[in-house]
Write a protein that holds these residues in place. Structure first.
Motif, mmCIF file in Angstrom:
data_model
loop_
_atom_site.group_PDB
_atom_site.id
_atom_site.type_symbol
_atom_site.label_atom_id
_atom_site.label_comp_id
_atom_site.label_asym_id
_atom_site.label_seq_id
_atom_site.Cartn_x
_atom_site.Cartn_y
_atom_site.Cartn_z
ATOM 1 N N VAL A 113 36.410 7.238 -7.515
ATOM 2 C CA VAL A 113 36.380 8.261 -8.579
ATOM 3 C C VAL A 113 35.060 8.144 -9.349
ATOM 4 O O VAL A 113 34.339 9.122 -9.553
ATOM 5 C CB VAL A 113 37.574 8.091 -9.564
ATOM 6 C CG1 VAL A 113 37.407 8.985 -10.784
ATOM 7 C CG2 VAL A 113 38.886 8.396 -8.870
ATOM 8 N N MET A 142 32.049 10.981 -9.305
ATOM 9 C CA MET A 142 31.729 11.700 -10.550
ATOM 10 C C MET A 142 30.272 11.502 -10.932
ATOM 11 O O MET A 142 29.605 12.425 -11.386
ATOM 12 C CB MET A 142 32.634 11.226 -11.700
ATOM 13 C CG MET A 142 34.052 11.695 -11.603
ATOM 14 S SD MET A 142 34.193 13.496 -11.638
ATOM 15 C CE MET A 142 34.789 13.828 -10.019
ATOM 16 N N THR A 162 25.473 23.662 -19.981
ATOM 17 C CA THR A 162 26.822 23.226 -20.335
ATOM 18 C C THR A 162 26.952 21.706 -20.361
ATOM 19 O O THR A 162 27.838 21.181 -21.012
ATOM 20 C CB THR A 162 27.845 23.785 -19.333
ATOM 21 O OG1 THR A 162 27.401 23.436 -18.023
ATOM 22 C CG2 THR A 162 27.980 25.285 -19.448
ATOM 23 N N PRO A 166 24.074 18.853 -20.605
ATOM 24 C CA PRO A 166 22.710 18.312 -20.504
ATOM 25 C C PRO A 166 22.712 16.823 -20.152
ATOM 26 O O PRO A 166 23.570 16.073 -20.638
ATOM 27 C CB PRO A 166 22.143 18.540 -21.909
ATOM 28 C CG PRO A 166 23.328 18.625 -22.801
ATOM 29 C CD PRO A 166 24.430 19.201 -21.983
ATOM 30 N N GLY A 226 37.715 9.984 -14.266
ATOM 31 C CA GLY A 226 36.740 10.981 -13.819
ATOM 32 C C GLY A 226 35.939 11.542 -14.979
ATOM 33 O O GLY A 226 34.715 11.609 -14.934
ATOM 34 N N SER A 232 33.603 8.904 -16.342
ATOM 35 C CA SER A 232 32.461 8.665 -15.449
ATOM 36 C C SER A 232 31.418 9.766 -15.602
ATOM 37 O O SER A 232 30.221 9.497 -15.602
ATOM 38 C CB SER A 232 32.894 8.609 -13.988
ATOM 39 O OG SER A 232 33.918 7.685 -13.824
ATOM 40 N N LEU A 233 31.883 11.003 -15.727
ATOM 41 C CA LEU A 233 30.944 12.124 -15.918
ATOM 42 C C LEU A 233 30.202 11.970 -17.243
ATOM 43 O O LEU A 233 28.982 12.103 -17.299
ATOM 44 C CB LEU A 233 31.693 13.464 -15.922
ATOM 45 C CG LEU A 233 32.107 14.034 -14.575
ATOM 46 C CD1 LEU A 233 33.021 15.226 -14.770
ATOM 47 C CD2 LEU A 233 30.885 14.462 -13.772
ATOM 48 N N SER A 265 27.267 9.608 -17.564
ATOM 49 C CA SER A 265 25.962 9.999 -17.025
ATOM 50 C C SER A 265 25.345 11.195 -17.742
ATOM 51 O O SER A 265 24.233 11.579 -17.418
ATOM 52 C CB SER A 265 26.058 10.317 -15.537
ATOM 53 O OG SER A 265 27.269 9.920 -14.978
ATOM 54 N N LEU A 266 26.085 11.804 -18.659
ATOM 55 C CA LEU A 266 25.561 12.995 -19.324
ATOM 56 C C LEU A 266 25.443 12.787 -20.825
ATOM 57 O O LEU A 266 26.110 11.928 -21.389
ATOM 58 C CB LEU A 266 26.491 14.190 -19.070
ATOM 59 C CG LEU A 266 26.654 14.638 -17.625
ATOM 60 C CD1 LEU A 266 27.853 15.561 -17.490
ATOM 61 C CD2 LEU A 266 25.394 15.337 -17.135
ATOM 62 N N GLU A 267 24.591 13.591 -21.435
ATOM 63 C CA GLU A 267 24.428 13.547 -22.886
ATOM 64 C C GLU A 267 25.709 14.095 -23.544
ATOM 65 O O GLU A 267 26.222 13.537 -24.487
ATOM 66 C CB GLU A 267 23.219 14.416 -23.245
ATOM 67 C CG GLU A 267 22.768 14.339 -24.663
ATOM 68 C CD GLU A 267 22.154 13.003 -25.034
ATOM 69 O OE1 GLU A 267 21.858 12.195 -24.130
ATOM 70 O OE2 GLU A 267 22.002 12.773 -26.237
ATOM 71 N N SER A 268 26.206 15.194 -22.979
ATOM 72 C CA SER A 268 27.471 15.797 -23.414
ATOM 73 C C SER A 268 27.890 16.778 -22.321
ATOM 74 O O SER A 268 27.096 17.087 -21.430
ATOM 75 C CB SER A 268 27.296 16.532 -24.744
ATOM 76 O OG SER A 268 26.397 17.600 -24.580
ATOM 77 N N ALA A 269 29.124 17.246 -22.371
ATOM 78 C CA ALA A 269 29.556 18.220 -21.369
ATOM 79 C C ALA A 269 30.609 19.116 -21.974
ATOM 80 O O ALA A 269 31.433 18.656 -22.785
ATOM 81 C CB ALA A 269 30.114 17.508 -20.145
#
Lengths: 190, 93
Positions: free
Chosen positions: A15, A19, A86, A88, B16, B19-20, B23-27
């Motif tokens: 997972v 991701m 959406t 960054p 999940g 984990s996303l 790796s991101l600043e925001s989503a």
């Protein structure tokens, strides 16, 4: 994905890796700024070069006033585009701020240009190198990496060249540093 | 003796999402829904659980007059995720 499933450690790992893969490569490409600034600076420098060489106009540098509408367009476009992203990535933010910072630095040089005898072209060309090179690294896009290198080389040549020729060198640097990679980047965005 | 895996993270969807967000600043909600391939209802419940635990920050705003939910991982969330991965490593060894 569902929430009820009991995960084994291997599944957990899957997972996480899948991701991270989804989020990777999410960095926003933007050829718009390279094309906008590329054309603005190439045209301004070519105009100044022609005016210096072939006319007796006393203040050809006013052509650089073209950078003001370009800056306004960049800010408006940046705000609009920022609203559309959406998710960054950290790199998106770093890249945005490195170019914003670069913009501020350029305007400081332009504002106080007189204090350094208006010898700002070699300084700005050299300064263009690092952010262009780094954007190339972040996007893993070789033409921009090479564009950064072109700026470094042209920066050195510019310091060695007579003032009037610096404008021609700047147009050359921006053509290969911004415009060519900009159009190549645009192709990948389509 | 193996440590217990954080039950809050030991779920497919919550893991999940975390984990996303690592790796991101925001989503935003739609991005998370799309990438995790989940339903809006289920995702909303799981996001609430993560938010209540202080693992993520949920920011509600409007874009073009439509409500927009943006999620961002917190320092507590990063720590919990790193700890989860550490424990996971022991299980796999």
């Amino acid at each position: 994905m569902n929430d009820e499933k009991n995960l084994t450690p291997q599944e957990s790992l899957e997972v996480i890796t899948s991701m991270i893969r989804q989020a990777k490569g999410n960095m926003k490409k933007s050829s718009f700024y390279f094309l906008l600034w590329g054309w603005t600076i190439v045209l301004a420098n070519l105009c100044v070069f022609i005016l210096i060489k072939f006319t007796t106009i006393t203040n050809p540098f006013l052509v650089f006033g073209l950078t003001i509408p370009a800056a306004i367009i960049s800010v408006v476009y940046g705000i609009r585009q920022g609203k559309q992203i959406t998710a960054p990535t950290m790199l998106d933010n770093i890249n945005r701020w490195q170019w914003t910072g670069f913009g501020f630095t350029c305007f400081i040089f332009a504002f106080f240009g007189q204090r350094i005898g208006w010898q700002i072209n070699p300084v700005i060309i050299t300064m263009c190198a690092a952010p262009t090179f780094l954007t190339g690294i972040m996007l893993r896009f070789k033409p921009l990496i090479l564009g950064g290198i072109v700026f470094w080389v042209m920066g050195i040549l510019s310091f060695l060249a007579p003032v009037s020729w610096q404008f021609l060198l700047a147009s050359f640097a921006v053509t290969f540093g911004y415009l060519v990679p900009g159009y190549m980047l645009k192709k990948t965005e389509a | 003796m193996l440590k217990e895996l954080d039950p809050l993270l030991h779920s497919q969807l919550r893991l999940g999402v975390m984990s996303l967000l690592m790796s991101l600043e925001s989503a935003d909600f739609t991005f998370l829904k799309e990438k995790t391939n989940s339903t809006a209802g289920n995702l909303s419940v799981q996001i609430d659980k993560l938010s209540e635990a202080g693992y993520i920050e949920v920011i509600k705003s409007f874009r073009d007059k439509k409500p927009l939910t943006t999620c961002k991982i917190t320092k507590k969330g990063i720590k919990a995720f790193e700890q989860y991965v550490e424990v996971l490593k022991q299980y796999i060894k």
